[in-house]
Structures are given as C-alpha cells and as structure tokens.
Design an enzyme around this catalytic site. Structure first.
Site, PDB file in Angstrom:
ATOM      1  N   GLY A 211       0.819  -1.199   0.000  1.00  0.00           N
ATOM      2  CA  GLY A 211       0.000   0.000   0.000  1.00  0.00           C
ATOM      3  C   GLY A 211       0.852   1.247   0.000  1.00  0.00           C
ATOM      4  O   GLY A 211       0.571   2.224  -0.710  1.00  0.00           O
ATOM      5  N   VAL A 214       2.884   0.990  -3.946  1.00  0.00           N
ATOM      6  CA  VAL A 214       2.014   0.921  -5.134  1.00  0.00           C
ATOM      7  C   VAL A 214       0.686   1.647  -4.876  1.00  0.00           C
ATOM      8  O   VAL A 214       0.210   2.416  -5.725  1.00  0.00           O
ATOM      9  CB  VAL A 214       1.799  -0.554  -5.546  1.00  0.00           C
ATOM     10  CG1 VAL A 214       0.746  -0.665  -6.636  1.00  0.00           C
ATOM     11  CG2 VAL A 214       3.126  -1.157  -6.024  1.00  0.00           C
ATOM     12  N   GLU A 253     -14.547   2.583   1.778  1.00  0.00           N
ATOM     13  CA  GLU A 253     -15.325   1.606   2.561  1.00  0.00           C
ATOM     14  C   GLU A 253     -14.435   1.196   3.720  1.00  0.00           C
ATOM     15  O   GLU A 253     -13.476   0.462   3.528  1.00  0.00           O
ATOM     16  CB  GLU A 253     -15.674   0.382   1.709  1.00  0.00           C
ATOM     17  CG  GLU A 253     -16.554   0.673   0.516  1.00  0.00           C
ATOM     18  CD  GLU A 253     -17.996   1.002   0.894  1.00  0.00           C
ATOM     19  OE1 GLU A 253     -18.373   0.877   2.078  1.00  0.00           O
ATOM     20  OE2 GLU A 253     -18.739   1.404  -0.005  1.00  0.00           O
ATOM     21  N   CYS A 290     -16.117  -6.151   7.935  1.00  0.00           N
ATOM     22  CA  CYS A 290     -16.295  -4.762   8.366  1.00  0.00           C
ATOM     23  C   CYS A 290     -17.676  -4.535   8.965  1.00  0.00           C
ATOM     24  O   CYS A 290     -17.867  -3.641   9.758  1.00  0.00           O
ATOM     25  CB  CYS A 290     -16.056  -3.839   7.189  1.00  0.00           C
ATOM     26  SG  CYS A 290     -16.855  -4.442   5.716  1.00  0.00           S
ATOM     27  N   GLU A 382     -12.725  -1.178  16.645  1.00  0.00           N
ATOM     28  CA  GLU A 382     -13.004  -2.346  15.820  1.00  0.00           C
ATOM     29  C   GLU A 382     -12.007  -3.441  16.194  1.00  0.00           C
ATOM     30  O   GLU A 382     -10.801  -3.232  16.155  1.00  0.00           O
ATOM     31  CB  GLU A 382     -12.822  -1.953  14.351  1.00  0.00           C
ATOM     32  CG  GLU A 382     -13.174  -3.063  13.408  1.00  0.00           C
ATOM     33  CD  GLU A 382     -13.068  -2.620  11.959  1.00  0.00           C
ATOM     34  OE1 GLU A 382     -12.082  -1.960  11.611  1.00  0.00           O
ATOM     35  OE2 GLU A 382     -13.974  -2.942  11.175  1.00  0.00           O
TER      36      GLU A 382
HETATM   37  P1  NAP Z   1      -5.557  -1.630   5.436  1.00  0.00           P
HETATM   38  O1  NAP Z   1      -4.327  -1.830   6.194  1.00  0.00           O
HETATM   39  O2  NAP Z   1      -6.230  -0.328   5.486  1.00  0.00           O
HETATM   40  O3  NAP Z   1      -5.219  -2.044   3.912  1.00  0.00           O
HETATM   41  C1  NAP Z   1      -6.162  -2.067   2.881  1.00  0.00           C
HETATM   42  C2  NAP Z   1      -5.458  -1.897   1.562  1.00  0.00           C
HETATM   43  O4  NAP Z   1      -4.860  -0.604   1.502  1.00  0.00           O
HETATM   44  C3  NAP Z   1      -4.338  -2.888   1.343  1.00  0.00           C
HETATM   45  O5  NAP Z   1      -4.301  -3.230  -0.020  1.00  0.00           O
HETATM   46  C4  NAP Z   1      -3.122  -2.091   1.736  1.00  0.00           C
HETATM   47  O6  NAP Z   1      -1.930  -2.550   1.152  1.00  0.00           O
HETATM   48  C5  NAP Z   1      -3.484  -0.720   1.198  1.00  0.00           C
HETATM   49  N1  NAP Z   1      -2.762   0.402   1.794  1.00  0.00           N
HETATM   50  C6  NAP Z   1      -2.141   0.458   3.003  1.00  0.00           C
HETATM   51  N2  NAP Z   1      -1.577   1.656   3.181  1.00  0.00           N
HETATM   52  C7  NAP Z   1      -1.827   2.395   2.059  1.00  0.00           C
HETATM   53  C8  NAP Z   1      -1.488   3.713   1.629  1.00  0.00           C
HETATM   54  N3  NAP Z   1      -0.787   4.537   2.421  1.00  0.00           N
HETATM   55  N4  NAP Z   1      -1.911   4.126   0.425  1.00  0.00           N
HETATM   56  C9  NAP Z   1      -2.634   3.323  -0.368  1.00  0.00           C
HETATM   57  N5  NAP Z   1      -2.970   2.053  -0.031  1.00  0.00           N
HETATM   58  C10 NAP Z   1      -2.586   1.598   1.182  1.00  0.00           C
HETATM   59  O7  NAP Z   1      -6.697  -2.622   5.829  1.00  0.00           O
HETATM   60  P2  NAP Z   1      -6.517  -4.152   6.068  1.00  0.00           P
HETATM   61  O8  NAP Z   1      -5.655  -4.296   7.263  1.00  0.00           O
HETATM   62  O9  NAP Z   1      -6.104  -4.820   4.852  1.00  0.00           O
HETATM   63  O10 NAP Z   1      -8.057  -4.581   6.326  1.00  0.00           O
HETATM   64  C11 NAP Z   1      -8.702  -4.476   7.574  1.00  0.00           C
HETATM   65  C12 NAP Z   1      -9.545  -3.220   7.692  1.00  0.00           C
HETATM   66  O11 NAP Z   1     -10.358  -3.035   6.537  1.00  0.00           O
HETATM   67  C13 NAP Z   1     -10.504  -3.221   8.837  1.00  0.00           C
HETATM   68  O12 NAP Z   1     -10.424  -2.014   9.538  1.00  0.00           O
HETATM   69  C14 NAP Z   1     -11.882  -3.352   8.196  1.00  0.00           C
HETATM   70  O13 NAP Z   1     -12.951  -2.819   8.880  1.00  0.00           O
HETATM   71  C15 NAP Z   1     -11.690  -2.689   6.925  1.00  0.00           C
HETATM   72  N6  NAP Z   1     -12.646  -3.227   5.935  1.00  0.00           N
HETATM   73  C16 NAP Z   1     -13.704  -2.465   5.549  1.00  0.00           C
HETATM   74  C17 NAP Z   1     -14.629  -2.948   4.638  1.00  0.00           C
HETATM   75  C18 NAP Z   1     -15.797  -2.140   4.149  1.00  0.00           C
HETATM   76  O14 NAP Z   1     -16.379  -2.462   3.132  1.00  0.00           O
HETATM   77  N7  NAP Z   1     -16.189  -1.084   4.797  1.00  0.00           N
HETATM   78  C19 NAP Z   1     -14.458  -4.216   4.129  1.00  0.00           C
HETATM   79  C20 NAP Z   1     -13.368  -4.973   4.561  1.00  0.00           C
HETATM   80  C21 NAP Z   1     -12.466  -4.454   5.462  1.00  0.00           C
HETATM   81  P3  NAP Z   1      -0.984  -3.671   1.843  1.00  0.00           P
HETATM   82  O15 NAP Z   1      -1.607  -4.102   3.114  1.00  0.00           O
HETATM   83  O16 NAP Z   1      -0.926  -4.725   0.827  1.00  0.00           O
HETATM   84  O17 NAP Z   1       0.342  -3.017   2.044  1.00  0.00           O
END
Ligand code: NAP
Ligand code: MG
Length: 475
Positions: A211, A214, A253, A290, A382
């Site tokens: 994240g 890319v 989201e 979520c 959460e």
């Molecule tokens: P995350 O850490 O926010 O990561 C989500 C995506 O964003 C990953 O592909 C991540 O890449 C990327 N990312 C991280 N930092 C970034 C940046 N600075 N710029 C652009 N992209 C970046 O979330 P997660 O840990 O994968 O998922 C858990 C969270 O998602 C929970 O809080 C959950 O509630 C939320 N969620 C929400 C929904 C909804 O529909 N509302 C659905 C599912 C999950 P990498 O991790 O690959 O580096």
C-alpha cells in the site's frame, strides 16, 4: 484441521497482467503465508513504479474504446467473466482457503458465491441503468469516471475486488487493481478470468505491491480519476489526504463497530434468534468482516438470559470447521489485546469457554464478553476478530443511543416483536445498513458507511452511480 492437513503447494506468480498481456514484474518478491499453518504458499513479484506507470497508461488508453462500447457489448463480456468465474468457483474457494484461512465450505459460500451474486446484481442493474435522462431542456448523461484505481483488503480477497471492479467495468470505466499484499492469489486468478472472457486489453490491470508504495503511487497519479478503497479507517484518512492533491474522486469503505439492538418488547423466541444470528454474524470469517455485529445491546433485565444463549451459540463455532484463524501474527496480537482484563471496563465478564488452539497458525478462541462498558476500548474500537461484546441498556432510547455512540456507521441490526417499532428504531440508527428481525443480505442494495465508516456506496445501481460523473447537456 482437515483443510490445513492437505499437502502444501507453492504458487509462483512472477508476471503481472498489464495491457492484456502477462509480462515480468519489476519489483521484489514477496511470500504469501497460509494463516492456518504458517506455511509459505506463494511467491509473488511486486509491481515496480514503472509497472504502475504502464498499468495506468494502459487503462487510460483503453478508456475511450471501453467507455463507448454499447451496454449489450459490455454486458456480454461481463456475463462471460461471470460464467468463467462460476466454472472456477471451487478453485477460487481452494485459493481463498489457503491464502485467507477460511474453512473450505465457508470459502465457497461466503468468498465465492457472494461475489457471484453481486456480479449478477450488477449486470442486472446495468440493463436498466439510466445512462441518459431528460430534464426540461437538458439531457442528463451519466459518464464513467475514467481510470479507477481499486485498493482492496485481505479479509475478503475476491469479494472486495468484485464489488469495485464489476461496477466500474459495467459503467465503462477502466481499472487498475492493487490487491492486499497478504492475499494476492485470488486477484491473479481473477485476471485470468477476465483474460479468458475476452476483456479488451488495458481495461483491467493488476499491480500487486504494498500500500505504501504501489497504493500511494496510484493515489497520487494524475491520470487516475478515482480511487476506490476498502480497508482500515486510518489508511482511508491517509488516502483521502493524498488524493486531495489532485482532487480525484474517492470512495472509502472503512471499518465498523456495528450494533445489534434488541428492543424491550422482543419475545423470548425472537431473543433466541437475535442472539444466534448476532453471534454468527460477529464470528463470520473469524470476525474479520467490516459489518460484524460486534456489539449486542439488550435490555438490562434480559442480560443473564442473553449470556446463556450467547455462550451456547458460541460453543458451536469450532475452530477449523466453522471458524478460521486470523490473517496474521500481528492481527492475532491485536485481537488478543482486546481480551486482556480491563478492555471491556470494570464489570466485564467472559461468558465463553476457551477452545484448545492448534500449535501453528494464527488462531484465537471465539469469545463473548458481557456487561461491557459502552465507552470502553472493547466497545469503541473495531476488533476485527471473533469477539462479541454484550452491553445492557435501561430502555430502548438508551439502546439506540449506545448503538450510535461510535465513530463508525456501517451496519447494524434491530430486533423487536412489533415490526413497525423496530423499523422506526432502524431509522434512528446512523449507519448505511440495518437489518430488521434478521432481514437477509441483498446484493442489489446500497452498501457503505456513515461517519468514519466511509463515503460512497457499492452494489447494484448505486455501485454504478459511484463510478459515474454526471453531465448536463442543454439544447
Ligand atoms: P488496510 O491496512 O487499510 O489495507 C487495505 C489496503 O490498503 C491494502 O491493499 C493495503 O496494502 C493498502 N494500503 C495500506 N496503506 C496504504 C497507503 N498509504 N496508500 C494506499 N494504499 C494503502 O486494511 P486491512 O488491514 O487490509 O483490512 C482491515 C480493515 O479493513 C478493517 O479495519 C476493516 O474494517 C476494513 N474493511 C472495511 C470494509 C468495508 O467495506 N467497509 C471491508 C473490509 C475491510 P498492503 O496491506 O498490501 O500493504
Ligand atoms: Mg493493514
């Protein structure tokens, strides 16, 4: 642990899908782990900055052709993709079982069949989508936003991609996808599905990578017209800030802390149903959804009855068959921090029994904590793990106030024997979705958050709206 006992295979993905062809990626190699066993199951070459440039350029070049194709032509491609995905459903379930940890049966039902239903609903919505409408002397045109960058999380490796990519393609937008680093394998297979379906070159491009590198490059890119992000609220905030430099469209989201509210008039039979469904919803996907109903708010005089029902329901969630592990060691540590004394306030009590944990993998026992203080860390943050908080409320007004006592506003549930009163209560809950008395998931209904759960809506017509600009032409 039947699923985990299967022989391990290591998938090697060294080529990226850009501009309709597979070509070697220029970034470093990253290992993918099976969270049930901690075995390495994949080695993925990440996209370099140059690969990101190529992908955005390909999406930009493909936009004029794809966006002006007729709806029947775009529909035909999407229907083929849907059919290829359906033929490969068991293969996708197997991959998701290995990269995300869901037990196989759940991997099929939740992780593959649900996105297939969303695809169907989106394709159906496309058939009657109002791309043009009349308003007085104006012609109102809904036009695809352009190049959409989709950035997705690991909790639902296929579903979270489908809910972004299919509406964008339906609208006539082109897509660059950055899947979660922890679960990229399903996204590679989805690229193969689009390729087999004959999607024109450049309409869908895949750039795996972190994240911070890319994802950030895509968010900054002047030729990306919209970022559609699903993930955590802190990263959503970062993306909104970075996207502000180019004022691109942003769909977010984010997280949730959804409440299941049992109103005072709920009879015993409905209470039993409410507790069973809330426990199941909270523990779904190991609590890593979520919309998890992670707070169960009940009348104070029903708290003991609720604790007994919840403990019995939770005991049915056996690790390995109905409940997978958490995604990573970090996530396990984070979830365990919510089980420490004090996280739920001074009066909190655990009402479930500990299950034996396998030696390998990121497992935690599904846990119900009762008499939780609504202002405690456990009730406010959460968890993203299988931990349900039961909270007592003096009356219905207090129950709704507790439900709304959150920075989040994603999902929720209301239970009550008088359906109209339950619908009235649902109207007072500040979230994007509320299920009354167990109302079923609707893949055509708008999905998204109030407050810090995000901006924008996904699914069906609303999902297509989200990737369209609106133009007024006067004559
Ligand atoms: P995350 O850490 O926010 O990561 C989500 C995506 O964003 C990953 O592909 C991540 O890449 C990327 N990312 C991280 N930092 C970034 C940046 N600075 N710029 C652009 N992209 C970046 O979330 P997660 O840990 O994968 O998922 C858990 C969270 O998602 C929970 O809080 C959950 O509630 C939320 N969620 C929400 C929904 C909804 O529909 N509302 C659905 C599912 C999950 P990498 O991790 O690959 O580096
Ligand atoms: Mg993360």
């Amino acid at each position: 642990m039947t699923d985990a006992q299967r022989p391990n295979e290591v998938t090697r993905e060294s080529e990226l899908y850009i501009d309709g062809v597979w070509s070697p990626g220029g970034g470093f190699d990253l290992e993918v782990e099976n969270p049930s066993t901690e075995e390495v199951i994949g080695v993925i070459t990440q996209a370099s900055a140059e690969d990101v440039e190529r992908a955005v350029a390909a999406a930009k070049a493909a936009f004029p052709g794809w966006s002006t194709m007729s709806v029947p032509e775009r529909t035909a491609v999407l229907r083929r993709a849907r059919d290829v995905l359906a033929e490969r459903a068991d293969m996708f379930a197997d991959i998701i079982n290995r990269e995300q940890g869901s037990p196989l049966k759940l991997a099929r039902a939740l992780h593959v069949d649900t996105p297939l239903a969303v695809m169907d609903a989106t394709i159906e919505a496309l058939q009657s989508y109002p791309f043009t409408a009349e308003l007085g002397n104006s012609l109102i045109r809904r036009e695809p936003a352009g190049v959409v960058a989709a950035i997705t999380p690991w909790n639902l490796p296929l579903h979270q991609v489908i809910v972004k990519v299919i509406p964008a393609l339906a609208a006539g937008a082109t897509v660059v996808l950055k899947p979660a680093g922890l679960t990229p394998l399903a996204a590679f297979e989805l690229a193969r599905v689009f390729d087999a379906a004959g999607l024109p070159a450049g309409v869908f491009n895949l750039v795996p990578g972190s994240g911070r590198v890319v994802g950030d490059l895509l968010t900054r890119h002047p030729d990306v017209d919209q970022v559609s992000f699903t993930g955590s609220t802190p990263v959503g905030r970062t993306i909104a800030g970075v996207a502000a430099a180019t004022l691109k469209r942003v769909t977010l989201e984010l997280g949730g802390k959804s409440a299941s509210v049992v109103l005072a008039d709920t009879d015993d039979e409905l209470l039993a149903k409410a507790v069973k469904i809330t426990v199941g919803n909270c523990f779904l996907n190991g609590g890593q959804t979520c919309t998890a109903l992670s707070r169960l708010i009940v009348p104070a005089d029903r708290i003991e009855q609720t604790e007994q029902l919840a403990a019995a329901a939770a005991a049915k969630y056996q690790l390995g068959t109905r409940l997978g592990p958490l995604i990573s060691a970090d996530q396990r540590k984070e979830v365990e921090s919510f089980l420490e004394a004090g996280a739920g306030g001074a009066d909190a009590v655990t009402v479930t029994t500990v299950q034996p944990l396998p030696e390998r993998g990121h497992w935690v026992t599904p846990t119900v904590v009762s008499r939780v203080d609504p202002d405690s860390r456990l009730a406010q943050e959460e968890v993203f793990g299988p931990v349900l908080s039961i909270i007592a409320a003096a009356d219905d007004d207090e129950a709704i106030a507790i439900a709304n006592n959150s920075i989040y506003g994603l999902g929720g549930a209301v239970w009550g024997s008088d359906e109209q009163a339950a619908l009235d209560a649902a109207a007072r809950i500040r979230t994007g979705q509320v299920d009354v008395n167990g109302g079923a998931f609707n893949p055509a209904a708008p999905f998204g958050g109030y407050k810090q759960s995000g901006t924008g809506r996904e699914f069906g017509t609303y999902g297509i709206d989200d990737v369209c600009e609106i133009k007024a032409v006067q004559r």
